[in-house]
Scaffold this active site. Structure first.
Site, PDB file in Angstrom:
ATOM      1  N   HIS A  22       6.855  15.447  13.215  1.00 35.30           N
ATOM      2  CA  HIS A  22       7.142  14.027  13.393  1.00 35.30           C
ATOM      3  C   HIS A  22       6.062  13.190  12.706  1.00 35.30           C
ATOM      4  CE1 HIS A  22       6.540  10.297  15.947  1.00 35.30           C
ATOM      5  NE2 HIS A  22       7.645  10.082  15.259  1.00 35.30           N
ATOM      6  N   ASP A  30      11.422  10.605  -9.406  1.00 30.41           N
ATOM      7  CA  ASP A  30      12.150  10.759 -10.657  1.00 30.41           C
ATOM      8  C   ASP A  30      11.392  11.657 -11.638  1.00 30.41           C
ATOM      9  OD1 ASP A  30      10.229   9.193 -12.109  1.00 30.41           O
ATOM     10  OD2 ASP A  30      11.294   7.358 -11.610  1.00 30.41           O
ATOM     11  N   TYR A 114      11.528   4.244 -11.758  1.00 37.34           N
ATOM     12  CA  TYR A 114      11.273   3.841 -10.383  1.00 37.34           C
ATOM     13  C   TYR A 114      12.286   4.432  -9.397  1.00 37.34           C
ATOM     14  CZ  TYR A 114       8.093   0.561 -12.595  1.00 37.34           C
ATOM     15  OH  TYR A 114       7.091   0.003 -13.334  1.00 37.34           O
ATOM     16  N   GLY A 115      12.902   5.546  -9.766  1.00 35.80           N
ATOM     17  CA  GLY A 115      13.855   6.238  -8.898  1.00 35.80           C
ATOM     18  C   GLY A 115      13.116   7.124  -7.921  1.00 35.80           C
ATOM     19  N   ASN A 116      12.410   6.518  -6.993  1.00 37.77           N
ATOM     20  CA  ASN A 116      11.544   7.233  -6.057  1.00 37.77           C
ATOM     21  C   ASN A 116      11.776   6.711  -4.644  1.00 37.77           C
ATOM     22  OD1 ASN A 116      10.070   8.338  -8.380  1.00 37.77           O
ATOM     23  ND2 ASN A 116       9.224   6.279  -8.557  1.00 37.77           N
TER      24      ASN A 116
END
Length: 126
Positions: A22, A30, A114-116
């Site tokens: 947790h 990307d 910026y595909g993160n």
């Protein structure tokens, strides 16, 4: 072979997800992201795009929170639509700091800049 698992979840990724506690976070990044330089645990998923990886991870990981870079890109709309919870945009410095603190980084083959996204594991309770 195991039944009922998304085939996009590799043994390494399954192990990382099962090992997380947790509050631990995992980053899906990307193809442009310097994942190897920053990862404590690097998991390669170059055969998949970010949304494929996000869907697969969400099939097993209970989410407490999610964040992405604060950039107006089409990929961010797809991330918001795909995520089971709201995704908070973070300024670049905060986002990259969050990625460096992740339990693992999953390097996808996503070409989108910026595909993160960073996903934080929720507690599972009774």
């Amino acid at each position: 072979m195991l039944l009922g698992l998304d085939p996009r979840l590799s043994p390494d990724l399954l192990h990382a997800l099962a090992s997380m506690g947790h509050g631990d976070s995992i980053a899906l990044v990307d193809a442009n992201y310097p994942a190897a330089a920053q990862a404590t645990r690097l998991i390669c998923a170059r055969g998949f795009g970010l949304i494929d990886a996000l869907q697969a991870v969400q099939s097993l990981l209970p989410l407490e929170s999610a964040s992405m870079p604060n950039a107006e890109r089409p990929i961010h709309q797809k991330i918001q639509q795909c995520c089971k919870i709201s995704v908070a945009p973070l300024p670049d410095s905060e986002f990259y700091s969050a990625v460096r603190g992740c339990f693992a980084i999953v390097a996808t083959g996503a070409p989108e800049l910026y595909g993160n996204v960073v996903l934080t594991k929720a507690a599972i309770g009774s």
